[in-house]
Enzyme design. Structure first.
Site, PDB file in Angstrom:
ATOM      1  N   GLU A  89      -9.756 -10.266  -7.656  1.00 18.50           N
ATOM      2  CA  GLU A  89      -8.778  -9.183  -7.519  1.00 18.50           C
ATOM      3  C   GLU A  89      -7.696  -9.269  -8.601  1.00 18.50           C
ATOM      4  OE1 GLU A  89      -9.318  -8.571  -2.692  1.00 18.50           O
ATOM      5  OE2 GLU A  89      -7.517  -9.583  -3.433  1.00 18.50           O
TER       6      GLU A  89
ATOM      7  N   LYS B 162       0.833  -1.195   0.000  1.00 23.18           N
ATOM      8  CA  LYS B 162       0.000   0.000   0.000  1.00 23.18           C
ATOM      9  C   LYS B 162       0.881   1.263   0.000  1.00 23.18           C
ATOM     10  CE  LYS B 162      -3.720  -2.410   2.514  1.00 23.18           C
ATOM     11  NZ  LYS B 162      -4.601  -2.391   3.709  1.00 23.18           N
TER      12      LYS B 162
ATOM     13  N   HIS C  42      -1.740  -5.555   1.445  1.00 23.79           N
ATOM     14  CA  HIS C  42      -3.004  -6.250   1.228  1.00 23.79           C
ATOM     15  C   HIS C  42      -2.720  -7.623   0.654  1.00 23.79           C
ATOM     16  CE1 HIS C  42      -6.959  -7.310  -0.398  1.00 23.79           C
ATOM     17  NE2 HIS C  42      -6.283  -7.705  -1.470  1.00 23.79           N
TER      18      HIS C  42
ATOM     19  N   TYR D  11     -12.204  -2.323  -3.034  1.00 25.36           N
ATOM     20  CA  TYR D  11     -12.728  -2.351  -1.660  1.00 25.36           C
ATOM     21  C   TYR D  11     -14.249  -2.266  -1.607  1.00 25.36           C
ATOM     22  CZ  TYR D  11      -8.107  -2.204   0.562  1.00 25.36           C
ATOM     23  OH  TYR D  11      -6.843  -2.527   1.014  1.00 25.36           O
TER      24      TYR D  11
ATOM     25  N   ASN E  22      -1.602  -0.271   7.446  1.00 19.75           N
ATOM     26  CA  ASN E  22      -1.116  -1.634   7.704  1.00 19.75           C
ATOM     27  C   ASN E  22      -0.323  -2.243   6.543  1.00 19.75           C
ATOM     28  OD1 ASN E  22      -3.245  -2.177   6.038  1.00 19.75           O
ATOM     29  ND2 ASN E  22      -4.431  -3.374   7.514  1.00 19.75           N
TER      30      ASN E  22
HETATM   31  N1  LIG Z   1     -11.899  -0.524  11.779  1.00 21.62           N
HETATM   32  C1  LIG Z   1     -11.095  -0.044  10.827  1.00 21.62           C
HETATM   33  N2  LIG Z   1     -10.593   1.205  10.900  1.00 21.62           N
HETATM   34  C2  LIG Z   1      -9.784   1.700   9.955  1.00 21.62           C
HETATM   35  N3  LIG Z   1      -9.405   1.026   8.864  1.00 21.62           N
HETATM   36  C3  LIG Z   1      -9.880  -0.223   8.739  1.00 21.62           C
HETATM   37  C4  LIG Z   1     -10.741  -0.821   9.699  1.00 21.62           C
HETATM   38  N4  LIG Z   1     -11.027  -2.071   9.305  1.00 21.62           N
HETATM   39  C5  LIG Z   1     -10.386  -2.220   8.152  1.00 21.62           C
HETATM   40  N5  LIG Z   1      -9.682  -1.117   7.810  1.00 21.62           N
HETATM   41  C6  LIG Z   1      -8.869  -0.910   6.642  1.00 21.62           C
HETATM   42  O1  LIG Z   1      -9.512  -1.526   5.553  1.00 21.62           O
HETATM   43  C7  LIG Z   1      -8.676  -2.534   5.016  1.00 21.62           C
HETATM   44  C8  LIG Z   1      -9.533  -3.673   4.550  1.00 21.62           C
HETATM   45  O2  LIG Z   1     -10.100  -4.337   5.660  1.00 21.62           O
HETATM   46  P1  LIG Z   1     -10.221  -5.914   5.686  1.00 21.62           P
HETATM   47  O3  LIG Z   1     -11.223  -6.262   6.711  1.00 21.62           O
HETATM   48  O4  LIG Z   1     -10.424  -6.407   4.288  1.00 21.62           O
HETATM   49  O5  LIG Z   1      -8.811  -6.322   6.258  1.00 21.62           O
HETATM   50  P2  LIG Z   1      -7.661  -7.126   5.556  1.00 21.62           P
HETATM   51  O6  LIG Z   1      -8.258  -8.123   4.625  1.00 21.62           O
HETATM   52  O7  LIG Z   1      -6.716  -7.632   6.595  1.00 21.62           O
HETATM   53  O8  LIG Z   1      -6.912  -5.984   4.805  1.00 21.62           O
HETATM   54  P3  LIG Z   1      -6.739  -5.843   3.240  1.00 21.62           P
HETATM   55  O9  LIG Z   1      -8.082  -6.126   2.579  1.00 21.62           O
HETATM   56  O10 LIG Z   1      -6.263  -4.434   3.042  1.00 21.62           O
HETATM   57  O11 LIG Z   1      -5.716  -6.877   2.925  1.00 21.62           O
HETATM   58  C9  LIG Z   1      -7.706  -2.887   6.131  1.00 21.62           C
HETATM   59  O12 LIG Z   1      -6.495  -3.383   5.649  1.00 21.62           O
HETATM   60  C10 LIG Z   1      -7.509  -1.558   6.815  1.00 21.62           C
HETATM   61  O13 LIG Z   1      -6.537  -0.782   6.148  1.00 21.62           O
HETATM   62 MG   LIG Z   2      -9.442  -7.657   2.975  1.00 22.77          MG
END
Ligand SMILES: Nc1ncnc2c1ncn2[C@@H]1O[C@H](COP(=O)(O)OP(=O)(O)OP(=O)(O)O)[C@@H](O)[C@H]1O
Ligand SMILES: [Mg+2]
Length: 153
Positions: free
Chosen positions: A128, A11, A117, A51, A114
């Site tokens: 994706e 990211k 992805h 997303y 974080n």
């Molecule tokens: N409660 C939250 N507050 C802020 N940002 C969040 C929150 N939950 C998710 N995100 C953001 O949205 C992204 C997508 O959430 P998801 O639940 O898909 O987590 P993930 O699958 O671990 O991450 P990613 O899809 O980015 O790999 C997260 O990586 C994070 O950056």
């Molecule tokens: Mg995810």
């Protein structure tokens, strides 16, 4: 043991912090194989499609703004059980809970920053990969070390 492909993205925070090499290196050292890569800016349209499942959630707008705020390194990685292997290498979504030794556990502290992805299942991975890459962008090749990584590749 199923050979899978997963969509992985460093990211904008990972690019800005100079961690592209570190993240690629961890996936390479795990034994996974890079089969496609594209360093690119992300349009709002692409970010929203990627997303889509989070549309309507309180963090959606911030997430879209973040992911379009700078270039990303979009990739496809391949290997046995690649989806789960990559998720465990990344650590939990919230870096606060991510275990030491994981990318997020070692290098991040905030859920909104974080670093990386990775697809969360076979259906998402397929969707994706098709969203970010054309079929001809995926490179099929063998590596001399493959038998040293997988008993029966
Ligand atoms: N409660 C939250 N507050 C802020 N940002 C969040 C929150 N939950 C998710 N995100 C953001 O949205 C992204 C997508 O959430 P998801 O639940 O898909 O987590 P993930 O699958 O671990 O991450 P990613 O899809 O980015 O790999 C997260 O990586 C994070 O950056
Ligand atoms: Mg995810």
């Amino acid at each position: 043991m199923a050979v899978e492909r997963s969509f992985v993205m460093v990211k904008p925070d990972g690019v800005q912090r100079g961690l592209v090499g570190e993240i690629i290196s961890r996936l390479e050292r795990r034994g996974l194989k890079l089969v496609a890569a594209r360093f690119m800016a992300v349009s709002r349209e692409l970010a929203e499609k990627h997303y889509e499942v989070h549309r309507g959630k309180p963090f959606f707008e911030g997430l879209i703004r973040f992911i379009t705020s700078g270039p990303v390194m979009a990739m496809v990685w391949e290997g046995p059980n690649a989806i789960e292997v990559i998720r465990s290498t990344m650590g939990t979504t919230n870096p606060v809970q991510a275990g030491p030794g994981t990318i997020r556990g070692d290098l991040a502290v905030d859920i909104g920053r974080n670093l990386v992805h990775g697809s969360d299942g076979p259906d998402t991975a397929e969707k994706e990969i098709a969203l970010w890459f054309r079929p001809e962008d995926i490179v099929e090749y063998g590596r001399a070390a493959d038998p040293w990584v997988v008993e029966r590749p």
